[in-house]
Design an enzyme around this catalytic site. Sequence first.
Site, PDB file in Angstrom:
ATOM      1  N   ASP A  13       0.835  -1.202   0.000  1.00 20.29           N
ATOM      2  CA  ASP A  13       0.000   0.000   0.000  1.00 20.29           C
ATOM      3  C   ASP A  13       0.872   1.256   0.000  1.00 20.29           C
ATOM      4  OD1 ASP A  13      -2.421  -1.359  -0.167  1.00 20.29           O
ATOM      5  OD2 ASP A  13      -2.555  -1.621   1.995  1.00 20.29           O
ATOM      6  N   LYS A  35       0.350  -7.986  -2.468  1.00 17.48           N
ATOM      7  CA  LYS A  35      -0.948  -7.479  -2.928  1.00 17.48           C
ATOM      8  C   LYS A  35      -0.783  -6.053  -3.442  1.00 17.48           C
ATOM      9  CE  LYS A  35      -4.300  -6.017  -0.100  1.00 17.48           C
ATOM     10  NZ  LYS A  35      -4.753  -4.741  -0.705  1.00 17.48           N
ATOM     11  N   ASP A  62      -5.699  -6.461  -6.113  1.00 16.51           N
ATOM     12  CA  ASP A  62      -6.869  -6.184  -5.264  1.00 16.51           C
ATOM     13  C   ASP A  62      -7.556  -4.909  -5.748  1.00 16.51           C
ATOM     14  OD1 ASP A  62      -8.642  -5.928  -3.117  1.00 16.51           O
ATOM     15  OD2 ASP A  62      -7.108  -5.191  -1.735  1.00 16.51           O
ATOM     16  N   LYS A  64     -10.924  -4.996  -6.579  1.00 20.08           N
ATOM     17  CA  LYS A  64     -12.335  -5.130  -6.146  1.00 20.08           C
ATOM     18  C   LYS A  64     -13.326  -4.648  -7.207  1.00 20.08           C
ATOM     19  CE  LYS A  64     -11.240  -4.378  -1.222  1.00 20.08           C
ATOM     20  NZ  LYS A  64      -9.850  -3.901  -1.292  1.00 20.08           N
ATOM     21  N   ASP A  67     -19.021  -3.784 -11.333  1.00 23.54           N
ATOM     22  CA  ASP A  67     -19.609  -3.025 -12.437  1.00 23.54           C
ATOM     23  C   ASP A  67     -20.517  -3.976 -13.209  1.00 23.54           C
ATOM     24  OD1 ASP A  67     -19.991  -1.093 -14.557  1.00 23.54           O
ATOM     25  OD2 ASP A  67     -18.063  -0.226 -14.022  1.00 23.54           O
ATOM     26  N   ILE A  68     -20.979  -3.576 -14.378  1.00 19.48           N
ATOM     27  CA  ILE A  68     -21.824  -4.482 -15.160  1.00 19.48           C
ATOM     28  C   ILE A  68     -20.955  -5.648 -15.668  1.00 19.48           C
ATOM     29  CG2 ILE A  68     -23.504  -2.703 -15.792  1.00 19.48           C
ATOM     30  CD1 ILE A  68     -22.113  -2.524 -18.542  1.00 19.48           C
ATOM     31  N   PRO A  69     -21.578  -6.814 -15.913  1.00 19.26           N
ATOM     32  CA  PRO A  69     -20.798  -8.013 -16.257  1.00 19.26           C
ATOM     33  C   PRO A  69     -19.796  -7.818 -17.389  1.00 19.26           C
ATOM     34  CG  PRO A  69     -23.059  -8.639 -15.800  1.00 19.26           C
ATOM     35  CD  PRO A  69     -23.022  -7.141 -15.754  1.00 19.26           C
ATOM     36  N   ASN A  70     -20.189  -7.178 -18.480  1.00 19.21           N
ATOM     37  CA  ASN A  70     -19.279  -7.051 -19.622  1.00 19.21           C
ATOM     38  C   ASN A  70     -18.024  -6.249 -19.268  1.00 19.21           C
ATOM     39  OD1 ASN A  70     -18.657  -7.400 -22.474  1.00 19.21           O
ATOM     40  ND2 ASN A  70     -18.974  -5.185 -22.617  1.00 19.21           N
ATOM     41  N   THR A  71     -18.219  -5.192 -18.488  1.00 23.86           N
ATOM     42  CA  THR A  71     -17.079  -4.352 -18.088  1.00 23.86           C
ATOM     43  C   THR A  71     -16.130  -5.137 -17.186  1.00 23.86           C
ATOM     44  OG1 THR A  71     -18.500  -2.424 -18.239  1.00 23.86           O
ATOM     45  CG2 THR A  71     -16.483  -2.151 -16.976  1.00 23.86           C
ATOM     46  N   THR A 125     -13.690  -6.026   5.958  1.00 27.24           N
ATOM     47  CA  THR A 125     -13.329  -6.238   7.365  1.00 27.24           C
ATOM     48  C   THR A 125     -13.343  -4.935   8.170  1.00 27.24           C
ATOM     49  OG1 THR A 125     -11.056  -6.279   6.533  1.00 27.24           O
ATOM     50  CG2 THR A 125     -11.999  -8.366   7.198  1.00 27.24           C
ATOM     51  N   ARG A 205      -3.863  -8.497  12.757  1.00 22.24           N
ATOM     52  CA  ARG A 205      -3.179  -7.683  13.765  1.00 22.24           C
ATOM     53  C   ARG A 205      -2.493  -8.596  14.767  1.00 22.24           C
ATOM     54  NH1 ARG A 205      -3.902  -4.642  10.401  1.00 22.24           N
ATOM     55  NH2 ARG A 205      -5.017  -2.663  10.353  1.00 22.24           N
ATOM     56  N   GLN A 224      -9.801  -1.273  10.751  1.00 25.75           N
ATOM     57  CA  GLN A 224     -10.216  -2.669  10.681  1.00 25.75           C
ATOM     58  C   GLN A 224     -10.971  -3.042  11.954  1.00 25.75           C
ATOM     59  OE1 GLN A 224     -10.028  -4.213   8.016  1.00 25.75           O
ATOM     60  NE2 GLN A 224      -8.046  -4.167   6.989  1.00 25.75           N
ATOM     61  N   ARG A 245      -0.347  -2.946   7.235  1.00 26.63           N
ATOM     62  CA  ARG A 245       0.368  -2.007   8.092  1.00 26.63           C
ATOM     63  C   ARG A 245       1.210  -2.641   9.191  1.00 26.63           C
ATOM     64  NH1 ARG A 245      -4.989   1.526   8.301  1.00 26.63           N
ATOM     65  NH2 ARG A 245      -5.730  -0.594   7.924  1.00 26.63           N
TER      66      ARG A 245
HETATM   67  O1  C5P Z   1      -3.002  -2.416   6.798  1.00 24.51           O
HETATM   68  P1  C5P Z   1      -3.939  -3.574   6.821  1.00 24.51           P
HETATM   69  O2  C5P Z   1      -3.299  -4.871   7.287  1.00 24.51           O
HETATM   70  O3  C5P Z   1      -5.234  -3.269   7.536  1.00 24.51           O
HETATM   71  O4  C5P Z   1      -4.269  -3.781   5.274  1.00 24.51           O
HETATM   72  C1  C5P Z   1      -5.220  -4.679   4.796  1.00 24.51           C
HETATM   73  C2  C5P Z   1      -5.166  -4.668   3.310  1.00 24.51           C
HETATM   74  O5  C5P Z   1      -6.134  -5.591   2.841  1.00 24.51           O
HETATM   75  C3  C5P Z   1      -5.496  -3.311   2.675  1.00 24.51           C
HETATM   76  O6  C5P Z   1      -4.717  -3.192   1.500  1.00 24.51           O
HETATM   77  C4  C5P Z   1      -6.961  -3.427   2.334  1.00 24.51           C
HETATM   78  O7  C5P Z   1      -7.304  -2.661   1.203  1.00 24.51           O
HETATM   79  C5  C5P Z   1      -7.075  -4.914   2.026  1.00 24.51           C
HETATM   80  N1  C5P Z   1      -8.411  -5.499   2.170  1.00 24.51           N
HETATM   81  C6  C5P Z   1      -9.147  -5.443   3.326  1.00 24.51           C
HETATM   82  N2  C5P Z   1     -10.401  -5.969   3.371  1.00 24.51           N
HETATM   83  C7  C5P Z   1     -10.929  -6.582   2.300  1.00 24.51           C
HETATM   84  C8  C5P Z   1     -10.184  -6.674   1.117  1.00 24.51           C
HETATM   85  C9  C5P Z   1      -8.904  -6.128   1.092  1.00 24.51           C
HETATM   86  O8  C5P Z   1      -8.665  -4.938   4.325  1.00 24.51           O
HETATM   87  N3  C5P Z   1     -12.126  -7.133   2.364  1.00 24.51           N
END
Ligand code: C5P
Length: 266
Positions: A13, A35, A62, A64, A67-71, A125, A205, A224, A245
């Site tokens: 990140d 990721k 990641d 995520k 959108d619409i299926p074709n896109t 989360t 964590r 989180q 993090r």
């Molecule tokens: O810093 P941290 O450990 O909280 O980062 C979690 C990573 O996982 C972030 O990049 C966040 O965008 C990603 N993520 C998430 N929850 C999801 C999907 C991805 O926290 N459902």
Amino acid sequence: MKNLKEKIIIALDYDSLQHAKELLEKLKGRAYFYKIGFELFTSCGADSVSLVKDYGCKVFLDLKYHDIPNTVYKAVKSAGKLGADIINVHASGGIDMMKAAKNGAEEASYAAGNHIDIIAVTVLTSLSDADVKQVFYGLKESAMPLPSENEEGAAAYGVSSDLALHLAELAKISGLDGVVCSGHESVKIKNTLGRNFKTVTPGIRLKTKNAGKAAGINGLGGDQKRTMSPYEAFNAGADYIVVGREITSADNPSEALGLIYADIDK
Ligand code: C5P
């Protein structure tokens, strides 16, 4: 343990290739899966995927898609061609959208000669039970009986957990390979949908007092809500954990990765 090391996905990140490269250098030979999310991909695009691949590591892209299926079909196909090993979409985009994503991945896999996992985001989360009630069920906070603030474990997350399971079922029906979900939902999803249906768990964590700085970055580190330690998440059945993090905000990321390994080994 070696096997589990390859199941730890580190979230790059960052907003520049330079920062990403610094972390890749620090963890060279000790981390195998990274990721790439909105921040790095928006800043640096496809070069970020090539960078990780140049280090011989795998990529979870990641982005995520929702959108619409074709896109989504076209986006996933393009992402697969870049070399991503895991790509995700939002399950709330529906069955047709998820099937389109799977088709896009299969076509890209065929072209690239590797398997690409398509997984669905169930419930972020960062959403608590109260948030889920507000967003998905239109309930005002005053009307909600909430679990105790300090309560931990699956019992405290009934609404999120039920919704995550429902969305995971839709993902399975759509032919996806698995879901992103909190550790609290992993066990239930595995028990209901089978061991081969993969779960990828962010919100990791460490419980040790001095571990990382994940709780305090820009006041946002505590976003989180449904967290687990690395050991707990794997124990709950996660196929992969996503760690951001706890490593990226640590003064010494290599040491922080060591703490993650130690936690899993205990
Ligand atoms: O810093 P941290 O450990 O909280 O980062 C979690 C990573 O996982 C972030 O990049 C966040 O965008 C990603 N993520 C998430 N929850 C999801 C999907 C991805 O926290 N459902």
